[in-house]
Design a protein around this motif. Structure first.
Motif, short mmCIF file in Angstrom:
data_model
loop_
_atom_site.label_atom_id
_atom_site.label_comp_id
_atom_site.label_asym_id
_atom_site.label_seq_id
_atom_site.Cartn_x
_atom_site.Cartn_y
_atom_site.Cartn_z
N GLU A 177 0.87 -1.18 0.00
CA GLU A 177 0.00 0.00 0.00
C GLU A 177 0.91 1.24 0.00
OE1 GLU A 177 -2.87 -0.06 3.10
OE2 GLU A 177 -3.93 -1.83 2.32
N ILE A 178 1.07 1.83 -1.17
CA ILE A 178 1.96 2.98 -1.36
C ILE A 178 1.11 4.24 -1.29
CG2 ILE A 178 3.73 3.98 -2.85
CD1 ILE A 178 3.98 1.26 -4.19
N LYS A 179 1.48 5.14 -0.43
CA LYS A 179 0.66 6.33 -0.20
C LYS A 179 1.15 7.52 -1.02
CE LYS A 179 3.26 7.54 3.99
NZ LYS A 179 3.14 7.81 5.45
N ASP A 180 0.23 8.47 -1.21
CA ASP A 180 0.48 9.74 -1.92
C ASP A 180 0.97 9.50 -3.35
OD1 ASP A 180 -0.27 11.07 0.36
OD2 ASP A 180 1.77 11.26 1.11
N VAL A 181 0.31 8.58 -4.05
CA VAL A 181 0.66 8.29 -5.44
C VAL A 181 -0.35 8.99 -6.34
CG1 VAL A 181 1.02 6.48 -7.16
CG2 VAL A 181 1.65 6.08 -4.77
N PRO A 182 0.07 9.72 -7.38
CA PRO A 182 -0.89 10.34 -8.30
C PRO A 182 -1.74 9.30 -9.01
CG PRO A 182 1.27 11.32 -8.54
CD PRO A 182 1.45 10.13 -7.65
N LYS A 183 -2.95 9.67 -9.29
CA LYS A 183 -3.90 8.75 -9.92
C LYS A 183 -3.49 8.39 -11.35
CE LYS A 183 -8.91 8.10 -10.41
NZ LYS A 183 -8.84 7.61 -11.80
N GLU A 184 -2.67 9.21 -11.95
CA GLU A 184 -2.22 8.94 -13.32
C GLU A 184 -1.47 7.61 -13.42
OE1 GLU A 184 0.62 10.91 -16.78
OE2 GLU A 184 0.38 11.88 -14.84
N VAL A 185 -0.76 7.24 -12.36
CA VAL A 185 -0.02 5.98 -12.38
C VAL A 185 -0.97 4.81 -12.55
CG1 VAL A 185 1.58 4.53 -11.08
CG2 VAL A 185 1.76 7.02 -10.93
N PHE A 186 -2.08 4.84 -11.83
CA PHE A 186 -3.06 3.75 -11.94
C PHE A 186 -3.77 3.79 -13.29
CE2 PHE A 186 -7.49 2.32 -11.36
CZ PHE A 186 -7.25 1.00 -11.01
N ASP A 187 -4.08 4.97 -13.80
CA ASP A 187 -4.78 5.07 -15.07
C ASP A 187 -3.95 4.54 -16.23
OD1 ASP A 187 -6.86 6.21 -13.69
OD2 ASP A 187 -6.23 8.27 -14.09
N ILE A 188 -2.64 4.75 -16.19
CA ILE A 188 -1.78 4.33 -17.29
C ILE A 188 -1.49 2.84 -17.24
CG2 ILE A 188 0.55 4.57 -18.26
CD1 ILE A 188 0.45 7.51 -17.56
N HIS A 189 -1.28 2.29 -16.04
CA HIS A 189 -0.81 0.91 -15.92
C HIS A 189 -1.90 -0.09 -15.56
CE1 HIS A 189 3.49 1.94 -16.14
NE2 HIS A 189 3.16 3.03 -15.50
#
Length: 800
Positions: free
Chosen positions: A558-570
């Motif tokens: 559980e990695i905190k403070d990650v931009p949502k773009e990382v999830f949208d791309i991968h």
């Protein structure tokens, strides 16, 4: 009678040793009261029986065999705990990257054969597109990764995290142009164990099969050694290939051995209540490599470093199935266990590593006194009276104390107290480089913005509309760069003296350099080591506690403070592989990194220092403007204006600390994507490396009278001659001399040389100055848009 005298060949027998030993008195006098060495008695040693010696040899052999097995399987020794009560987790799947080397290759057909080559094979695909296969006969499980071959960053990421790379060759053209670029990039990054396969060879006539095999093997031997080409046209061929891949000796990369990594099998994202653009990214996968602590930082390639909130332990959805008849029963138990995941560890805020990568700059750190009330009142009154800010142009590296003595320098007045422009010396370099470049007029730019028109789509093979795809401005800029590189090769470091600017200001140089003095302000933001090699050894020898995650465990980060773009791309089956890398101590702090690189043979365009480049160093990918220097064992290194066409040079830039060994690849943006410019390895992390820039001013002999000569065209006023009077002169033919006096006020000067000067010779004046890299680090380089990177300030602030 003369006595017989033996000749030179007389035999000399060795004297007997008796009578030459020391007496007790001689030994006592030689020791001078020192205590002699007491030899241990044979009776003090434990004498083992023959059976005990056999048992001891068996135990030592077993320990060496276990260490060798761990090394072959890619398990670091730090994962092995001395506590025998803790069981060793099962091995993770054997990751295989399927890379086609030609557009004619169909890697999907190869993957279909490999997943269904046995009757009892069990295959399933994760949500990220990774195919997991369990082979009961081989007692191994394999995970196949099929990256998008058109995305070079995704291919390199898949190769970096895999245990084996499966190259699919074409039966028609073996390797095409795109496959050649993929191969060179993969080879520059570092190759793990490889396997090679070709399809369709058994469909040819028997007479042609031998010739095709011979040509393919010849092409294979040119690139790889001790490799074999496997045909894959039937299930038996696929079984042979899988058996070869699983049983071959692994070749682990350095990044896989010294760091921990997790390949994302499942991804989930939870937005924060305060900020919807950021949240907690849940990455589920197999732990591989060194141990991982919840209090350490992790790195997501292309996005930066992040902190871990906690680590969970869900059930393994892809277990090794040895008895397929009980798969249904096991699946039911897995579904029941998936509802509840065990919390392995939670981060401790007090002992967690922070994300601070730069030192806090304190402008008042070097001050020793406090201003008086009179000085404060005077400064306040001066600030109120001044309406415009006066700036003095001074050379780069000049301190404020030295600038106060320059009274005859040209000044620039700026109203409203606006900020100063860049350094004067840098501006002059840019003006010289861009003096001949034509720019688009403001009216044309305004018209293009208002109309929003674009050029019609034409093909490059159309001779009529060929000019519509031509960018004349880019062509002129490229031509000027070629001219500058050619001029630098013919006349190294020679520049023309400007007529409208005093040379004592434009080329102000100093000869002594101290590694710790006159440093730029950026050096107050970086971290330095007293002994980097010793610190690296201590970091690699560090062993984490029992609460850390071991090799082979199936976990959820559980990695905190990650931009949502990382999830949208991968997220989803898009071919964008996501791998999370565990950082070692201090690997997120900024410093000055030096790389040894060599230009790629297929890239011929000039590459200038301080030019925008994409650097792939190990697992880290970033954008910077590096500088080049020569690679030597001396304590001073000459600055290079261009990347050399041949040979090895050193590339320096500001970047986060990394521990060697680490491979380096240099890319440059182009209209067709990005091209591989150079490759090499990480040299060192050393802010004290002296990079010296040389400036050569040339003159022309006007009158020659034996050892004296009148030189012109080196300076254009008397003051510059008096300023550089103490600097020694050299010529291209090896003469040495000095300036004696100035003649007139237009730059003519009388010089004295050690021998008579020839009319064809050229007098030179060499000036030196220490230079530093440019702070231009950008860690936001997503793999999906690496071909078209935009300099977006908002995204850079988000991922900082």
């Amino acid at each position: 009678m003369e006595a017989h005298r033996p000749g030179p060949l007389k035999q000399q027998n060795k004297r007997h040793n008796s009578g030459r030993h020391k007496t007790k008195g001689q030994i006592k006098r030689s020791q001078k009261g020192k205590a002699g060495h007491v030899q241990s008695s044979r009776h003090n040693k434990q004498v083992l029986s023959k059976q005990d010696r056999k048992r001891q040899a068996i135990q030592l052999r077993k320990m060496k065999k276990e260490k060798l097995q761990l090394k072959v399987r890619g398990i670091d020794e730090s994962n092995v705990n001395d506590d025998e009560a803790e069981p060793m987790p099962p091995l993770p799947p054997h990751y295989i990257a399927v890379i086609p080397l030609s557009d004619n290759c169909n890697s999907s057909d190869v993957l279909t054969l490999l997943t269904s080559c046995e009757e009892q094979t069990i295959a399933n695909t994760s949500s990220q597109g990774i195919t997991h296969v369990s082979y009961p006969k081989l007692k191994r499980r394999v995970a196949y990764i099929k990256p998008d071959p058109t995305n070079l960053a995704a291919v390199l990421e898949a190769v970096r995290v895999c245990n084996t790379v499966l190259f699919v060759w074409s039966l028609i053209d073996a390797i095409d142009e795109h496959g050649e670029s993929l191969y060179t990039s993969i080879f520059a990054q570092g190759l793990p164990a490889t396997a090679h396969v070709v399809m369709g060879i058994k469909g040819l006539p028997l007479k042609k099969q031998t010739d095709v095999k011979r040509l393919l093997n010849k092409d294979l031997e040119e690139r790889f050694t001790d490799c074999k080409m496997f045909p894959c046209d039937s299930q038996s061929d696929a079984q042979t290939l899988v058996r070869h891949i699983v049983q071959q000796k692994l070749k682990m990369l350095s990044s896989q051995e010294i760091r921990s990594q997790i390949v994302a099998e499942e991804l989930a994202f939870e937005c924060d209540a305060d900020d919807k653009d950021k949240g907690t990214l849940k990455v589920t996968g197999y732990m591989r490599g060194r141990r991982l602590s919840v209090n350490r930082l992790v790195h997501i390639p292309g996005y930066g470093d992040f902190q871990i909130n906690r680590i969970l332990a869900p059930s393994d959805p892809h277990p090794l199935v040895l008895r397929p008849d009980k798969v249904q029963k096991n699946n039911e138990n897995v579904e029941m266990a998936d509802a509840e995941s065990i919390v392995l560890c939670v981060a401790d805020p007090d002992s967690q590593v922070d994300l601070v990568s730069e030192m806090a700059v304190d402008p008042m750190e070097g001050e020793q006194t406090w201003p008086t009330d009179e000085e404060l009142a005077e400064a306040t009154s001066n600030a109120a009276m001044v309406k415009s800010k006066t700036m003095v142009r001074v050379p780069k590296g000049t301190s404020s104390y030295q600038a106060a003595w320059i009274t005859d320098a040209p000044v620039i007045e700026e109203s409203d107290g606006s900020e100063a422009s860049e350094d004067y010396a840098d501006n002059m370099d840019e003006m010289e480089a861009m003096s001949d470049n034509s720019e688009v007029s403001s009216d044309e730019e305004l018209e293009a913005v208002e109309t929003g028109s674009t050029a019609p789509s034409v093909t490059w093979g159309d001779p009529v509309n060929y000019d519509q795809q031509m960018d004349l401005d880019q062509e002129k800029i490229a031509l000027n760069k070629y001219k500058e590189e050619r001029e630098n090769e013919l006349f190294p470091d020679e520049v023309d003296t400007p007529e409208n600017i005093p040379a004592r200001l434009r080329f102000a140089r100093t000869s002594p350099w101290n590694q710790k003095e006159n440093l730029p302000l950026d050096y107050s933001r970086i971290f330095q080591f007293e002994n980097f090699s010793r610190y690296r050894q201590n970091v690699l020898k560090e062993k984490l506690g029992l609460d850390s995650i071991r090799h082979g465990q199936y976990i959820t980060l559980e990695i905190k403070d990650v931009p949502k773009e990382v999830f949208d791309i991968h997220s989803g089956d898009k071919g964008n592989l996501l791998a999370v890398i565990g950082l070692l101590l201090s690997e997120h702090k900024m410093s000055v990194l030096h790389f040894t690189v060599r230009r790629h043979s297929l890239y011929t365009e000039p590459v200038k220092s301080k030019e925008r480049l994409i650097i792939q160093c190990g697992f880290r990918r970033f954008i910077c403007n590096p500088i080049f220097s020569d690679h030597s064992n001396l304590n001073k290194h000459k600055y290079e204006r261009f990347l050399p066409q041949s040979g090895v040079c050193t590339m320096s830039t500001y970047a986060p600390i990394m521990f060697p060994p680490a491979s380096v690849m240099v890319f440059k943006e182009s209209s067709n994507g990005h091209d591989l410019v150079a490759s090499g390895s990480l040299l060192s992390v050393d802010p004290d490396r002296l990079i010296i820039k040389r400036i050569v001013l040339s003159g022309h002999p006007f009158k020659i009278n034996k050892k004296s000569a009148v030189i012109r065209y080196m300076f254009y006023n008397k003051e510059d001659i008096e300023w550089f009077k103490k600097v020694e002169l050299k010529t291209k033919w090896g003469r040495r001399g000095h300036i004696k006096e100035a003649l007139g006020t237009h730059g003519h000067m009388k010089c004295i040389f050690d021998r008579q000067l020839k009319s064809q010779d050229t007098p030179l004046l060499l000036l030196y100055k220490r230079v530093f890299p440019k702070w231009s680090y950008t860690g936001y380089v997503p793999s999906s848009s690496v071909n078209q990177i935009e300099d977006d300030q908002e995204m850079r602030e988000i991922f900082r």
